[in-house]
Every structure is written in structure tokens, then in C-alpha cells.
Design a protein around this motif. Structure first.
Motif, PDB file in Angstrom:
ATOM      1  N   ALA A 292       1.016  -1.067  -0.034  1.00 47.04           N
ATOM      2  CA  ALA A 292       0.095   0.036   0.090  1.00 47.04           C
ATOM      3  C   ALA A 292       0.836   1.316   0.032  1.00 47.04           C
ATOM      4  O   ALA A 292       1.928   1.180   0.771  1.00 47.04           O
ATOM      5  CB  ALA A 292      -0.908  -0.035   1.422  1.00 47.04           C
ATOM      6  N   GLY A 293       0.301   2.118  -0.858  1.00 44.60           N
ATOM      7  CA  GLY A 293       1.349   3.356  -0.962  1.00 44.60           C
ATOM      8  C   GLY A 293       2.386   3.514  -1.900  1.00 44.60           C
ATOM      9  O   GLY A 293       2.824   4.430  -2.460  1.00 44.60           O
ATOM     10  N   GLY A 294       2.273   2.062  -2.641  1.00 46.62           N
ATOM     11  CA  GLY A 294       3.437   1.962  -3.883  1.00 46.62           C
ATOM     12  C   GLY A 294       2.871   2.495  -5.273  1.00 46.62           C
ATOM     13  O   GLY A 294       1.754   2.957  -5.193  1.00 46.62           O
ATOM     14  N   SER A 295       3.441   2.206  -6.253  1.00 50.06           N
ATOM     15  CA  SER A 295       3.269   2.577  -7.467  1.00 50.06           C
ATOM     16  C   SER A 295       3.552   1.321  -8.650  1.00 50.06           C
ATOM     17  O   SER A 295       4.233   0.626  -8.212  1.00 50.06           O
ATOM     18  CB  SER A 295       4.056   3.773  -8.019  1.00 50.06           C
ATOM     19  OG  SER A 295       3.750   4.934  -7.236  1.00 50.06           O
ATOM     20  N   LEU A 296       2.752   1.366  -9.543  1.00 49.65           N
ATOM     21  CA  LEU A 296       2.924   0.377 -10.676  1.00 49.65           C
ATOM     22  C   LEU A 296       2.361   1.211 -11.816  1.00 49.65           C
ATOM     23  O   LEU A 296       1.693   1.979 -11.946  1.00 49.65           O
ATOM     24  CB  LEU A 296       2.007  -0.805 -10.525  1.00 49.65           C
ATOM     25  CG  LEU A 296       2.290  -1.937  -9.589  1.00 49.65           C
ATOM     26  CD1 LEU A 296       1.211  -2.808  -9.400  1.00 49.65           C
ATOM     27  CD2 LEU A 296       3.679  -2.593 -10.059  1.00 49.65           C
ATOM     28  N   ARG A 297       3.075   0.625 -12.865  1.00 55.12           N
ATOM     29  CA  ARG A 297       2.921   1.203 -14.299  1.00 55.12           C
ATOM     30  C   ARG A 297       2.317   0.116 -15.115  1.00 55.12           C
ATOM     31  O   ARG A 297       3.157  -0.672 -15.417  1.00 55.12           O
ATOM     32  CB  ARG A 297       3.873   2.162 -14.856  1.00 55.12           C
ATOM     33  CG  ARG A 297       3.680   2.878 -16.237  1.00 55.12           C
ATOM     34  CD  ARG A 297       4.872   3.628 -16.587  1.00 55.12           C
ATOM     35  NE  ARG A 297       4.420   4.382 -17.823  1.00 55.12           N
ATOM     36  CZ  ARG A 297       5.144   4.523 -19.225  1.00 55.12           C
ATOM     37  NH1 ARG A 297       6.211   3.349 -19.232  1.00 55.12           N
ATOM     38  NH2 ARG A 297       4.610   5.326 -19.721  1.00 55.12           N
TER      39      ARG A 297
ATOM     40  N   ASN B  28      -0.507   5.405  -8.791  1.00 52.79           N
ATOM     41  CA  ASN B  28       0.352   5.919  -7.607  1.00 52.79           C
ATOM     42  C   ASN B  28      -0.487   5.647  -6.195  1.00 52.79           C
ATOM     43  O   ASN B  28      -1.824   5.522  -6.123  1.00 52.79           O
ATOM     44  CB  ASN B  28       0.964   7.176  -7.613  1.00 52.79           C
ATOM     45  CG  ASN B  28       1.787   7.405  -9.011  1.00 52.79           C
ATOM     46  OD1 ASN B  28       2.462   6.630  -9.069  1.00 52.79           O
ATOM     47  ND2 ASN B  28       1.626   8.586  -9.547  1.00 52.79           N
ATOM     48  N   SER B  29       0.017   5.961  -4.952  1.00 58.05           N
ATOM     49  CA  SER B  29      -0.605   5.921  -3.950  1.00 58.05           C
ATOM     50  C   SER B  29      -1.845   4.589  -3.914  1.00 58.05           C
ATOM     51  O   SER B  29      -2.814   4.611  -3.372  1.00 58.05           O
ATOM     52  CB  SER B  29      -1.307   7.083  -3.501  1.00 58.05           C
ATOM     53  OG  SER B  29      -0.541   8.054  -3.452  1.00 58.05           O
TER      54      SER B  29
ATOM     55  N   VAL C 288      -9.181   9.121  -8.912  1.00 53.12           N
ATOM     56  CA  VAL C 288      -8.772  10.541  -9.359  1.00 53.12           C
ATOM     57  C   VAL C 288      -7.829  11.081  -8.509  1.00 53.12           C
ATOM     58  O   VAL C 288      -7.902  10.800  -7.238  1.00 53.12           O
ATOM     59  CB  VAL C 288     -10.130  11.507  -8.911  1.00 53.12           C
ATOM     60  CG1 VAL C 288      -9.774  12.904  -9.175  1.00 53.12           C
ATOM     61  CG2 VAL C 288     -11.072  11.136 -10.156  1.00 53.12           C
ATOM     62  N   GLY C 289      -6.692  11.578  -8.908  1.00 50.70           N
ATOM     63  CA  GLY C 289      -5.605  12.233  -8.328  1.00 50.70           C
ATOM     64  C   GLY C 289      -4.378  11.096  -8.015  1.00 50.70           C
ATOM     65  O   GLY C 289      -3.431  11.557  -7.612  1.00 50.70           O
ATOM     66  N   ARG C 290      -4.784   9.693  -8.144  1.00 52.13           N
ATOM     67  CA  ARG C 290      -3.808   8.717  -7.982  1.00 52.13           C
ATOM     68  C   ARG C 290      -3.446   8.017  -9.143  1.00 52.13           C
ATOM     69  O   ARG C 290      -2.369   7.609  -9.360  1.00 52.13           O
ATOM     70  CB  ARG C 290      -4.420   7.812  -7.073  1.00 52.13           C
ATOM     71  CG  ARG C 290      -4.591   8.297  -5.748  1.00 52.13           C
ATOM     72  CD  ARG C 290      -5.275   7.336  -4.641  1.00 52.13           C
ATOM     73  NE  ARG C 290      -6.452   6.347  -5.314  1.00 52.13           N
ATOM     74  CZ  ARG C 290      -6.376   4.921  -5.286  1.00 52.13           C
ATOM     75  NH1 ARG C 290      -5.245   4.501  -5.053  1.00 52.13           N
ATOM     76  NH2 ARG C 290      -7.362   4.491  -5.806  1.00 52.13           N
TER      77      ARG C 290
END
Length: 119
Positions: free
Chosen positions: A14-19, A83-84, A64-66
Motif C-alpha cells: 500500500a502506498g506504492g506505484s505500478l505502471r 500511484n498511492s 482521481v488524483g492517483r
């Protein structure tokens, strides 16, 4: 034959990112609609983000925003920067595309990529 292939899923805290990436093959024309959907266990598939020619980019309220959706320089590629991340983002994510923008959610689907967010 048109094929969509997703990549970039995985396990993240949690709080991490992926693309996520989506690449199409077998296409002749540029898609006028590309989007990312997700389906969590026991839930219906939902639209997360979409880019359609001539329309504003769409995001589900929950992201939204993430999350950020984008098209690549190569024809018929799309990305979803996440993100997040939250545990509730855990789902199989699917890329969807259509030549006509009002056919988003129909036409072509990828096989899906699993995103798991641990708490």
C-alpha cells in the motif's frame, strides 16, 4: 487479427506505484478509444480510466488524483500510472480499445494483468 497485451502488474505494498502498459498488434488504424477496466473478485468489471478522441479524459472517482492514463508515441499503446495504491485497488486490470470512441467497453480486450496491493 487485433490483439491487446497488458503488462506491468504485480504485487506492491500500500502506498506504492505500478505502471501498466497495453500494446496492440494487428491494427491498421489508430484507436479512437482506449481504456483500462478492472475486476475484483466477486465484483463487476468497472471502468477505471479512458481516453477518447475529442472528449475529456475519464477517471473513476475512486482513482482521481492517483491514477493517470496516457497514450504512447507508438500507435495504439496506452499506459496507466498508478500511484498511492490501496488494498482496494487489488483486481485484474484489462485494457480495452475501439476504433470508434462510442464503442469503448466493446470491441477489443486484453487478457488482463493482476494487481495485488498488500496492506
Amino acid at each position: 487479427q487485433v490483439q491487446l497485451v497488458e503488462s506491468g502488474g504485480g504485487l506492491v505494498q500500500a502506498g506504492g506505484s505500478l505502471r501498466l502498459s497495453c500494446a496492440a498488434s494487428g491494427t491498421i488504424l489508430r484507436f479512437n478509444a482506449m481504456g483500462w477496466y478492472r475486476q475484483a473478485p466477486g465484483k463487476q468489471r468497472e471502468l477505471v480510466a479512458a481516453i477518447r478522441s475529442g472528449l475529456s479524459i475519464y477517471y473513476a472517482d475512486s482513482v482521481v488524483g492517483r491514477f493517470t492514463i496516457s497514450r504512447g508515441d507508438a500507435r495504439n499503446t496506452a499506459y496507466l500510472q498508478m500511484n498511492s495504491l490501496k488494498p482496494e485497488d487489488t483486481a485484474v486490470y484489462y485494457c480495452n480499445a475501439a476504433y470508434q470512441r462510442d464503442r469503448l467497453g466493446q470491441d477489443y480486450w486484453g487478457q488482463g494483468t493482476q494487481v495485488t496491493v498488500s496492506s
